[in-house]
Design a protein around this motif. Structure first.
Motif, mmCIF file in Angstrom:
data_model
loop_
_atom_site.group_PDB
_atom_site.id
_atom_site.type_symbol
_atom_site.label_atom_id
_atom_site.label_comp_id
_atom_site.label_asym_id
_atom_site.label_seq_id
_atom_site.Cartn_x
_atom_site.Cartn_y
_atom_site.Cartn_z
ATOM 1 N N VAL A 58 27.172 47.553 -36.104
ATOM 2 C CA VAL A 58 27.721 48.713 -37.249
ATOM 3 C C VAL A 58 29.056 49.077 -36.557
ATOM 4 C CG1 VAL A 58 27.848 51.083 -38.338
ATOM 5 C CG2 VAL A 58 25.969 49.671 -38.670
ATOM 6 N N LEU A 59 30.132 48.598 -37.111
ATOM 7 C CA LEU A 59 31.064 49.571 -36.233
ATOM 8 C C LEU A 59 31.983 51.207 -37.811
ATOM 9 C CD1 LEU A 59 32.831 45.957 -36.028
ATOM 10 C CD2 LEU A 59 32.748 48.169 -33.725
ATOM 11 N N HIS A 60 31.794 51.970 -36.993
ATOM 12 C CA HIS A 60 31.861 53.839 -38.118
ATOM 13 C C HIS A 60 33.599 53.525 -37.575
ATOM 14 C CE1 HIS A 60 33.867 55.963 -34.474
ATOM 15 N NE2 HIS A 60 33.189 55.265 -33.605
ATOM 16 N N GLY A 61 34.025 54.503 -38.926
ATOM 17 C CA GLY A 61 35.470 54.342 -39.554
ATOM 18 C C GLY A 61 35.835 56.037 -38.433
ATOM 19 N N GLY A 62 36.932 56.573 -39.837
ATOM 20 C CA GLY A 62 37.227 57.979 -38.647
ATOM 21 C C GLY A 62 38.060 57.031 -38.238
ATOM 22 N N ALA A 63 38.828 56.715 -38.790
ATOM 23 C CA ALA A 63 40.791 56.576 -39.200
ATOM 24 C C ALA A 63 41.368 56.139 -36.911
ATOM 25 C CB ALA A 63 41.957 57.683 -38.641
ATOM 26 N N TRP A 64 40.099 55.907 -36.570
ATOM 27 C CA TRP A 64 40.051 55.435 -35.045
ATOM 28 C C TRP A 64 40.571 56.473 -34.630
ATOM 29 C CZ3 TRP A 64 43.572 53.071 -38.153
ATOM 30 C CH2 TRP A 64 43.224 51.537 -38.792
ATOM 31 N N ARG A 65 40.485 58.073 -34.515
ATOM 32 C CA ARG A 65 40.196 59.296 -34.043
ATOM 33 C C ARG A 65 38.672 60.239 -33.642
ATOM 34 N NH1 ARG A 65 43.613 59.777 -39.093
ATOM 35 N NH2 ARG A 65 45.572 59.697 -38.263
ATOM 36 N N ALA A 66 39.633 60.657 -32.194
ATOM 37 C CA ALA A 66 38.832 61.055 -31.395
ATOM 38 C C ALA A 66 37.053 61.697 -32.143
ATOM 39 C CB ALA A 66 39.089 61.734 -30.430
ATOM 40 N N PRO A 67 37.834 62.769 -32.792
ATOM 41 C CA PRO A 67 36.610 63.740 -33.264
ATOM 42 C C PRO A 67 35.443 62.808 -34.075
ATOM 43 C CG PRO A 67 39.134 64.287 -33.795
ATOM 44 C CD PRO A 67 39.122 63.331 -33.651
ATOM 45 N N TYR A 68 36.089 61.669 -34.607
ATOM 46 C CA TYR A 68 34.878 61.005 -35.762
ATOM 47 C C TYR A 68 34.004 60.542 -34.518
ATOM 48 C CZ TYR A 68 38.013 63.549 -39.337
ATOM 49 O OH TYR A 68 38.651 63.743 -39.598
ATOM 50 N N ASP A 69 32.686 60.397 -33.886
ATOM 51 C CA ASP A 69 32.408 58.671 -33.167
ATOM 52 C C ASP A 69 31.121 58.469 -33.678
ATOM 53 O OD1 ASP A 69 30.530 60.969 -33.106
ATOM 54 O OD2 ASP A 69 30.093 61.605 -31.647
ATOM 55 N N ARG A 70 30.269 57.527 -33.167
ATOM 56 C CA ARG A 70 29.526 57.089 -33.798
ATOM 57 C C ARG A 70 28.276 57.684 -35.070
ATOM 58 N NH1 ARG A 70 28.032 57.524 -28.791
ATOM 59 N NH2 ARG A 70 25.897 57.175 -27.684
ATOM 60 N N ARG A 71 28.341 59.263 -34.471
ATOM 61 C CA ARG A 71 27.500 59.995 -34.589
ATOM 62 C C ARG A 71 27.090 59.642 -36.594
ATOM 63 N NH1 ARG A 71 22.886 61.052 -31.891
ATOM 64 N NH2 ARG A 71 22.621 62.647 -32.530
ATOM 65 N N HIS A 72 27.863 60.081 -37.471
ATOM 66 C CA HIS A 72 28.145 60.409 -38.203
ATOM 67 C C HIS A 72 27.925 59.057 -39.740
ATOM 68 C CE1 HIS A 72 32.208 58.204 -38.335
ATOM 69 N NE2 HIS A 72 32.006 58.116 -39.576
ATOM 70 N N ILE A 73 28.058 57.772 -38.077
ATOM 71 C CA ILE A 73 27.121 56.806 -39.503
ATOM 72 C C ILE A 73 25.570 56.678 -39.061
ATOM 73 C CG2 ILE A 73 27.750 54.886 -38.072
ATOM 74 C CD1 ILE A 73 29.166 53.239 -40.346
ATOM 75 N N THR A 74 25.784 57.077 -38.128
ATOM 76 C CA THR A 74 24.064 57.195 -37.597
ATOM 77 C C THR A 74 22.861 57.644 -39.093
ATOM 78 O OG1 THR A 74 23.407 59.466 -37.238
ATOM 79 C CG2 THR A 74 24.430 58.044 -35.428
ATOM 80 N N PRO A 75 23.589 58.018 -39.946
ATOM 81 C CA PRO A 75 22.153 58.304 -41.211
ATOM 82 C C PRO A 75 22.050 56.530 -41.201
ATOM 83 C CG PRO A 75 23.266 60.174 -41.416
ATOM 84 C CD PRO A 75 24.292 59.481 -40.113
#
Length: 293
Positions: A58-75
């Motif tokens: 799994v490779l998470h999104g978030g526009a490659w921006r710092a505030p969006y890390d892998r935690r948001h895609i853990t569910p």
């Protein structure tokens, strides 16, 4: 109606981000930087005794921006694990926390660090999986990613067709069953024309001054054919990464002689694809299963 679309998109985002983060079973580093880590989730679904589980990267999104890390895609990672997959959730270096020049959003991505990390993570993964997920069958690996992570998933599967001077180029295709890219930023030129994520693709490449020069090394729509089974899953109601971006990639693939699956979901926006509470997420799991099994 534009207002209705925005309201629905906001509700979908709120739902996707409402789930508590799910801690992994283990974490391993693939480099020295704090962001160079992979979280592992053991399969929780029922399997035949002795049967190995397919591996989903799994490779998470978030526009490659710092505030969006892998935690948001853990569910979402946990959702896949509960459906019987072994899961590797990859973190990577993203943009600096400072806003991009002339904008209010944090800058998107780092060149070349973001690409360095994805390449290094995929290269390190087989050895790490043997240690962390003995239940996994790395011969049945599918890479998936959402939004900017969808771009990275497509790019990771295309390293063997990168320009010959690219530092990330591999001599042969990756040993993958396939790629399932979810609302991917899959064509940078179209994404820039549509101002996707406030010009994130150009920022990732170092700004407009470097955009054309670096495009052949980074844009999945220019890295075709890959010879690796690929499916795109896209909500027709997506106003974050519009349908036209995925369609442009699929068209480029067809022109290269490659057939790419494009699953379009009615009345679905950007975030339901990774929201375990949404029907669209079950569709994504089924698309992954079709390639993995």
């Amino acid at each position: 109606m534009p207002d209705d679309a925005a309201a629905r998109a906001a509700a979908e985002e709120e739902s996707a981000f409402s789930h508590p983060a799910v801690d992994p079973d283990s974490t391993a580093a693939y480099g020295d930087h704090p962001d160079q880590v992979i979280d592992f989730y053991a399969p929780r679904g029922e399997r035949m005794p002795g049967e190995a589980a397919p591996l989903v990267v799994v490779l998470h999104g978030g526009a490659w921006r710092a505030p969006y890390d892998r935690r948001h895609i853990t569910p979402f990672a946990d959702f896949l694990a509960r459906r019987g997959f072994a899961v590797a959730n990859v973190e990577y270096r993203r943009g600096a926390a400072l806003p991009a020049q002339g904008g209010t959003s944090p800058v998107a991505g780092r060149w070349p660090d973001t690409f360095d990390d994805v390449a290094a993570a995929l290269d390190a993964l087989p050895a790490l999986v043997r240690e962390a997920l003995p239940q996994a069958d790395p011969r049945r690996t599918v890479v998936t990613g959402h939004s900017a992570g969808g771009h990275l998933a497509l790019w990771a599967a295309a390293r063997h067709v990168l320009p010959k001077d690219a530092p990330w180029r591999t001599p042969a295709p990756a040993a993958l069953r396939g790629v399932v890219a979810l609302a991917p930023i899959a064509d940078f030129t179209v994404a820039e024309k549509l101002a996707v994520c406030d010009g994130a693709a150009a920022q990732l490449l170092g700004g407009q001054a470097k955009f054309a020069e670096r495009l052949p090394y980074a844009d999945p729509s220019l890295l075709l054919p890959t010879g690796i089974a690929t499916t795109l899953v896209q909500g027709r109601a997506d106003i974050v990464v519009p349908q036209a971006v995925a369609e442009s990639y699929a068209d480029a693939a067809a022109k290269s002689g490659e057939v790419v699956g494009l699953t379009l979901l009615e009345d679905v926006g950007h975030f339901p694809l990774i929201d375990p509470a949404a029907d669209a997420c079950a569709v994504v799991a089924e698309e992954i299963a079709q390639l993995a099994w």
